[in-house]
Write an enzyme that holds these catalytic residues in place. Structure first.
Site, PDB file in Angstrom:
ATOM      1  N   GLU A 160       1.025  -1.252   0.134  1.00  0.00           N
ATOM      2  CA  GLU A 160      -0.148  -0.187   0.075  1.00  0.00           C
ATOM      3  C   GLU A 160       0.852   1.258  -0.254  1.00  0.00           C
ATOM      4  O   GLU A 160       1.880   1.407   0.919  1.00  0.00           O
ATOM      5  CB  GLU A 160      -0.915  -0.068   1.263  1.00  0.00           C
ATOM      6  CG  GLU A 160      -1.839  -1.282   1.114  1.00  0.00           C
ATOM      7  CD  GLU A 160      -2.321  -1.516   2.623  1.00  0.00           C
ATOM      8  OE1 GLU A 160      -2.155  -0.776   3.640  1.00  0.00           O
ATOM      9  OE2 GLU A 160      -3.250  -2.664   2.752  1.00  0.00           O
ATOM     10  N   LEU A 190      -6.209  -1.768  -0.731  1.00  0.00           N
ATOM     11  CA  LEU A 190      -5.960  -1.853   0.893  1.00  0.00           C
ATOM     12  C   LEU A 190      -6.363  -3.336   1.479  1.00  0.00           C
ATOM     13  O   LEU A 190      -7.590  -3.481   1.826  1.00  0.00           O
ATOM     14  CB  LEU A 190      -6.751  -0.764   1.456  1.00  0.00           C
ATOM     15  CG  LEU A 190      -5.983   0.136   2.427  1.00  0.00           C
ATOM     16  CD1 LEU A 190      -6.834   1.504   2.638  1.00  0.00           C
ATOM     17  CD2 LEU A 190      -5.989  -0.831   3.939  1.00  0.00           C
ATOM     18  N   GLU A 199      -4.481  -6.495   3.088  1.00  0.00           N
ATOM     19  CA  GLU A 199      -3.098  -7.279   3.557  1.00  0.00           C
ATOM     20  C   GLU A 199      -3.094  -8.720   3.179  1.00  0.00           C
ATOM     21  O   GLU A 199      -2.176  -9.051   2.782  1.00  0.00           O
ATOM     22  CB  GLU A 199      -2.920  -6.914   4.953  1.00  0.00           C
ATOM     23  CG  GLU A 199      -2.518  -5.629   5.481  1.00  0.00           C
ATOM     24  CD  GLU A 199      -3.429  -4.557   5.417  1.00  0.00           C
ATOM     25  OE1 GLU A 199      -4.684  -4.859   5.299  1.00  0.00           O
ATOM     26  OE2 GLU A 199      -3.248  -3.465   5.445  1.00  0.00           O
ATOM     27  N   GLN A 212       2.121  -2.080   5.753  1.00  0.00           N
ATOM     28  CA  GLN A 212       2.503  -0.810   5.946  1.00  0.00           C
ATOM     29  C   GLN A 212       2.997  -0.623   7.436  1.00  0.00           C
ATOM     30  O   GLN A 212       3.980   0.036   7.763  1.00  0.00           O
ATOM     31  CB  GLN A 212       1.444   0.142   5.504  1.00  0.00           C
ATOM     32  CG  GLN A 212       1.499   1.588   5.597  1.00  0.00           C
ATOM     33  CD  GLN A 212       0.376   2.274   4.954  1.00  0.00           C
ATOM     34  OE1 GLN A 212      -0.456   2.254   5.313  1.00  0.00           O
ATOM     35  NE2 GLN A 212       0.752   2.860   3.689  1.00  0.00           N
ATOM     36  N   PHE A 213       2.425  -1.347   8.420  1.00  0.00           N
ATOM     37  CA  PHE A 213       2.616  -1.418   9.833  1.00  0.00           C
ATOM     38  C   PHE A 213       2.659  -3.136  10.240  1.00  0.00           C
ATOM     39  O   PHE A 213       1.485  -3.582   9.871  1.00  0.00           O
ATOM     40  CB  PHE A 213       1.914  -0.528  10.785  1.00  0.00           C
ATOM     41  CG  PHE A 213       2.064   1.079  10.612  1.00  0.00           C
ATOM     42  CD1 PHE A 213       2.937   1.583  11.438  1.00  0.00           C
ATOM     43  CD2 PHE A 213       1.676   1.565   9.576  1.00  0.00           C
ATOM     44  CE1 PHE A 213       3.356   2.757  11.350  1.00  0.00           C
ATOM     45  CE2 PHE A 213       2.015   3.141   9.645  1.00  0.00           C
ATOM     46  CZ  PHE A 213       2.954   3.534  10.545  1.00  0.00           C
ATOM     47  N   ASP A 247       1.498  -3.849  12.694  1.00  0.00           N
ATOM     48  CA  ASP A 247      -0.017  -4.199  13.396  1.00  0.00           C
ATOM     49  C   ASP A 247      -1.048  -4.599  12.395  1.00  0.00           C
ATOM     50  O   ASP A 247      -2.072  -4.742  12.819  1.00  0.00           O
ATOM     51  CB  ASP A 247      -0.140  -2.796  13.945  1.00  0.00           C
ATOM     52  CG  ASP A 247       0.814  -2.139  14.699  1.00  0.00           C
ATOM     53  OD1 ASP A 247       0.786  -1.925  15.913  1.00  0.00           O
ATOM     54  OD2 ASP A 247       1.668  -1.968  14.115  1.00  0.00           O
ATOM     55  N   ILE A 275      -0.803  -6.667   9.903  1.00  0.00           N
ATOM     56  CA  ILE A 275      -0.713  -7.778   9.246  1.00  0.00           C
ATOM     57  C   ILE A 275      -1.691  -9.069   9.600  1.00  0.00           C
ATOM     58  O   ILE A 275      -1.839  -9.986   8.928  1.00  0.00           O
ATOM     59  CB  ILE A 275       0.570  -8.484   9.884  1.00  0.00           C
ATOM     60  CG1 ILE A 275       1.278  -9.594   8.401  1.00  0.00           C
ATOM     61  CG2 ILE A 275       0.773  -9.171  11.076  1.00  0.00           C
ATOM     62  CD1 ILE A 275       2.949  -9.437   8.726  1.00  0.00           C
ATOM     63  N   PHE A 276      -2.632  -8.819  10.733  1.00  0.00           N
ATOM     64  CA  PHE A 276      -3.227  -9.934  11.103  1.00  0.00           C
ATOM     65  C   PHE A 276      -4.289 -10.473  10.350  1.00  0.00           C
ATOM     66  O   PHE A 276      -4.611 -11.659  10.382  1.00  0.00           O
ATOM     67  CB  PHE A 276      -3.765  -9.600  12.558  1.00  0.00           C
ATOM     68  CG  PHE A 276      -2.597  -9.308  13.528  1.00  0.00           C
ATOM     69  CD1 PHE A 276      -1.596 -10.481  13.685  1.00  0.00           C
ATOM     70  CD2 PHE A 276      -2.426  -8.203  14.039  1.00  0.00           C
ATOM     71  CE1 PHE A 276      -0.605 -10.101  14.578  1.00  0.00           C
ATOM     72  CE2 PHE A 276      -1.195  -7.812  14.860  1.00  0.00           C
ATOM     73  CZ  PHE A 276      -0.339  -8.794  15.271  1.00  0.00           C
ATOM     74  N   HIS A 311       0.258   1.298  15.915  1.00  0.00           N
ATOM     75  CA  HIS A 311       1.465   1.420  14.927  1.00  0.00           C
ATOM     76  C   HIS A 311       2.713   1.361  15.868  1.00  0.00           C
ATOM     77  O   HIS A 311       3.922   1.899  15.492  1.00  0.00           O
ATOM     78  CB  HIS A 311       1.088   3.005  14.453  1.00  0.00           C
ATOM     79  CG  HIS A 311       0.114   3.406  13.725  1.00  0.00           C
ATOM     80  ND1 HIS A 311      -0.915   3.380  14.222  1.00  0.00           N
ATOM     81  CD2 HIS A 311       0.108   3.585  12.433  1.00  0.00           C
ATOM     82  CE1 HIS A 311      -1.980   3.663  13.264  1.00  0.00           C
ATOM     83  NE2 HIS A 311      -1.389   3.680  12.135  1.00  0.00           N
TER      84      HIS A 311
END
Lengths: 337, 317
Positions: free
Chosen positions: B24, B53, B55, B77-78, B80, B82-83, B124
């Site tokens: 992204e 957008l 993941e 991107q972060f 956080d 990824i889940f 983040h």
């Protein structure tokens, strides 16, 4: 009849399709029986979905890729995967290319351009999109078919894959094998709209077909494959069929549904195929009987033969986690053996 | 570190047409941390791909590419975020080699910034390395300086299994050092001894390496500092050797304490080095709470917390 083949060629192609459907059906019956006898641990029957899978398979080239799910035996048989390969996987024996690691119905047939089968539904769909990206990147003339049930259309993976394939105009055929049931949930509780219509929301082409009729399915699939191959982007095919058997040998459908299409009834895809081929003058009852008993003989014989193969050796459990075994796994292996 | 990673990605794209970046805002925008700045202009939008957008789609699509002869380098991107892709990582990427008996493999390098230090609050700032390290089939890497970032990435380019490349975002711009222009590799699975010492061993990685180093230098402690560099498979033999020498050990990481990497290393040492230990194995870590915004500085391990643990260990003789 289809304007794709002529004369003898059409007859050969159709008879081969029928033969795959018969072999799959006999295979299915054999494994279900063997499971009840305690000779096989588990199985997800394919009965009722033969025409969908063989019809789509007929429209593909051998080098096209298939990212399938766990109910695609007829698809695999029609693309030439030997019955032995399927049996070795189901038995988890030492000849299984995945060394008996996965529960039955999770096949590997890379040399026939199938992906390795996973359990979590629809997680194969984004992979198919990536595969199609690689095909486009290398300017190859191949398409990717990815298969899933009606239940999978509720997952985020379905949405992600449909959207990505459309955004990048990728040659992916999304084959929804709508067999009406996701274990115990009927399709009308799964989604409020017809599945093929979802394509429009992504800017993809959607089409519905009678998945119990292999010729209708073939025609629709041929058109879909031609579209995708010519760079027109992804297609969503909703093939309507019926899961005649249970979800797996571990469930009892009488608990949650009334009987629908039954084996041997007029809507059974094999009965429909026989009628079609008789109308075309390609087949007689005598030929049908001969083909069925031959398919049964092959399956029985191969089953007995593969059943004699020993299980994998315990030390194989530690291989193939990484290219190089980690020190942790080496140590664990050393402790165990 | 941003520059070191950017130039390594540039190198990878220039050397192999099958290398693609996807994520992204990585193209036009050059990434929210500017790690991929300028690469889309140089290599085109088909190879430095701005994705929708999603993941799980970025990861799933990368796996499909990797299965078909490409070398995808997705960015989340972060960490956080990824889940939603965790299923793809755990059930597809990590298991494909195993479930196919070695017929398929997934040579993907997933880059993602992780950890605190930028006042990013709950979403983040997370350090999720233990989730990934607990999954057989994934390799987890975290560099602590620009030199290692380039060297580890160069090794990752030739690696044939999926890698989670955790970039400590705190260090993106806070650490500066000269990085050689020529090609070199830092091996995967090998820790580095950042500082030799005799009194105690401190095992750490990522953004905590400079924090630990500064505290130890300032307070003139004779500590041996080990930077894991690879979190999974971690370099057990380097840790063991050091602990046998010093007899005292602590583990420092940002991630919450319970069942973090510190727990694993403690168990590893308890099994193999108990006879060499003069005191308890200590952990200086983030607490078992979500990562707070305003109180970030209280959350993160710092000089005070590290020195308190050093003092405690020194009581054991």
């Amino acid at each position: 009849m289809t304007e794709v083949f002529n004369g003898q060629e059409e007859k050969d192609v159709f008879l081969r399709a029928y033969s795959s459907m018969i072999l799959s059906r006999m295979f299915d019956k054999k494994i279900v029986t063997a499971q009840r006898q305690g000779r096989v641990g588990f199985y997800t029957p394919t009965i009722g979905q033969e025409a969908t899978q063989v019809g789509v398979s007929m429209a593909l080239n051998p080098d096209d890729l298939v990212y399938e799910y766990y109910r695609d035996v007829p698809f695999m048989i029609h693309r030439g995967v030997p019955v032995e390969v399927l049996l070795d996987q189901i038995m988890g024996n030492s000849e299984d290319s995945a060394k008996g690691r996965q529960m039955p119905s999770h096949y590997n047939a890379k040399d026939h351009n199938f992906m390795s089968v996973q359990s979590p539904v629809a997680t194969n769909l984004p992979l198919a999109v990536g595969a199609a990206y690689a095909i486009k990147h290398r300017k190859e003339n191949r398409v990717v078919v990815t298969t899933f049930g009606d239940g999978s259309t509720s997952t985020p993976d379905f949405h992600a894959a449909m959207n990505l394939a459309s955004v990048y105009d990728l040659p992916v055929i999304f084959l929804c094998e709508n067999n009406q049931w996701a274990i115990s949930l009927p399709v009308e509780k799964q989604t409020k709209v017809e599945i093929w219509k979802k394509a429009e929301a992504y800017g993809a082409y959607g089409v519905k077909v009678d998945g119990n009729d292999f010729l209708e399915t073939f025609k629709v699939a041929k058109d879909a494959v031609d579209r995708a191959r010519s760079g027109k982007g992804p297609v969503l095919i909703e093939a309507i069929s019926y899961r005649i058997g249970p979800h797996s040998t571990s469930d009892d459908p009488s608990k949650y549904r009334a009987e629908g299409i039954t084996e041997g009834s007029e809507q059974d895809p094999i009965v429909i195929a026989e009628k079609r081929l008789k109308d075309l003058g390609y087949i007689t009852d005598e030929i049908i009987d001969r083909m069925k008993s031959e398919a049964k003989r092959i399956v029985d014989q191969k089953f007995d033969e593969r059943e004699k193969i020993p299980p994998p050796k315990p030390e194989t459990m530690y291989d193939d986690v990484y290219k190089e075994m980690t020190w942790m796994v080496k140590e664990e292996k050393g402790e165990a053996l | 570190m941003v520059q070191a990673i950017n130039s390594t990605l540039d190198y990878a794209l220039s050397k192999n047409n099958d290398v693609v970046l996807l994520g992204e805002d990585i193209g036009r925008d050059g990434g929210v941390f500017r790690v991929t700045e300028g690469l889309q202009a140089k290599y085109g939008s088909d190879r430095v791909i701005d994705t929708p957008l999603v993941e799980l789609g970025i990861v799933g699509m990368s796996i499909g590419m990797a299965l078909n002869g490409m070398k995808p380098i997705p960015e989340i991107q972060f960490q956080d975020f990824i889940f939603t892709a965790f299923d793809q990582l755990v059930n597809q990427a990590a298991k494909l080699r195993y479930r196919s008996g070695g017929q398929f493999n997934v040579p993907m390098i997933l880059r993602t910034p992780y950890g605190g230090g930028i006042k990013g609050g709950l979403y983040h700032s997370q350090s999720g390395e233990a989730y990934f390290a607990h999954t057989a089939g994934l390799t987890v890497i975290s560099p602590s300086n620009p030199y290692d970032a380039k060297g580890l990435f160069m090794s990752a380019l030739e690696y044939e299994d999926p890698i989670i490349f955790l970039e400590p975002k705190k260090l993106y711009r806070s650490v500066k050092m000269d990085v050689p222009d020529e090609e070199y590799k830092v091996p995967i699975g090998k820790a580095s001894i950042v500082r030799e010492g005799n009194d105690l061993t401190i095992v750490t990685y990522g953004s905590m390496v400079p924090v630990v180093s500064a505290a130890i230098e300032k307070n003139k402690v004779d500590a041996e500092i080990i930077d894991l560099r690879t979190i999974m498979p971690y370099d057990g033999s380097t840790i063991l050797q050091s602990v046998k020498k010093t007899g005292r050990v602590m583990i420092v990481h940002e991630a919450p304490r319970t069942l973090g990497m510190g727990a694993e290393i403690s168990a590893f040492l308890a099994e193999r080095a108990i006879d060499y230990l003069m005191g308890p194995i200590l952990r200086v870590t983030g607490p078992d709470t979500p990562f707070p915004y305003r109180l970030e500085d209280y959350y993160l391990p710092n000089e005070r917390k590290i020195m308190k643990a050093v003092g405690k260990l020194k009581e054991f003789r």
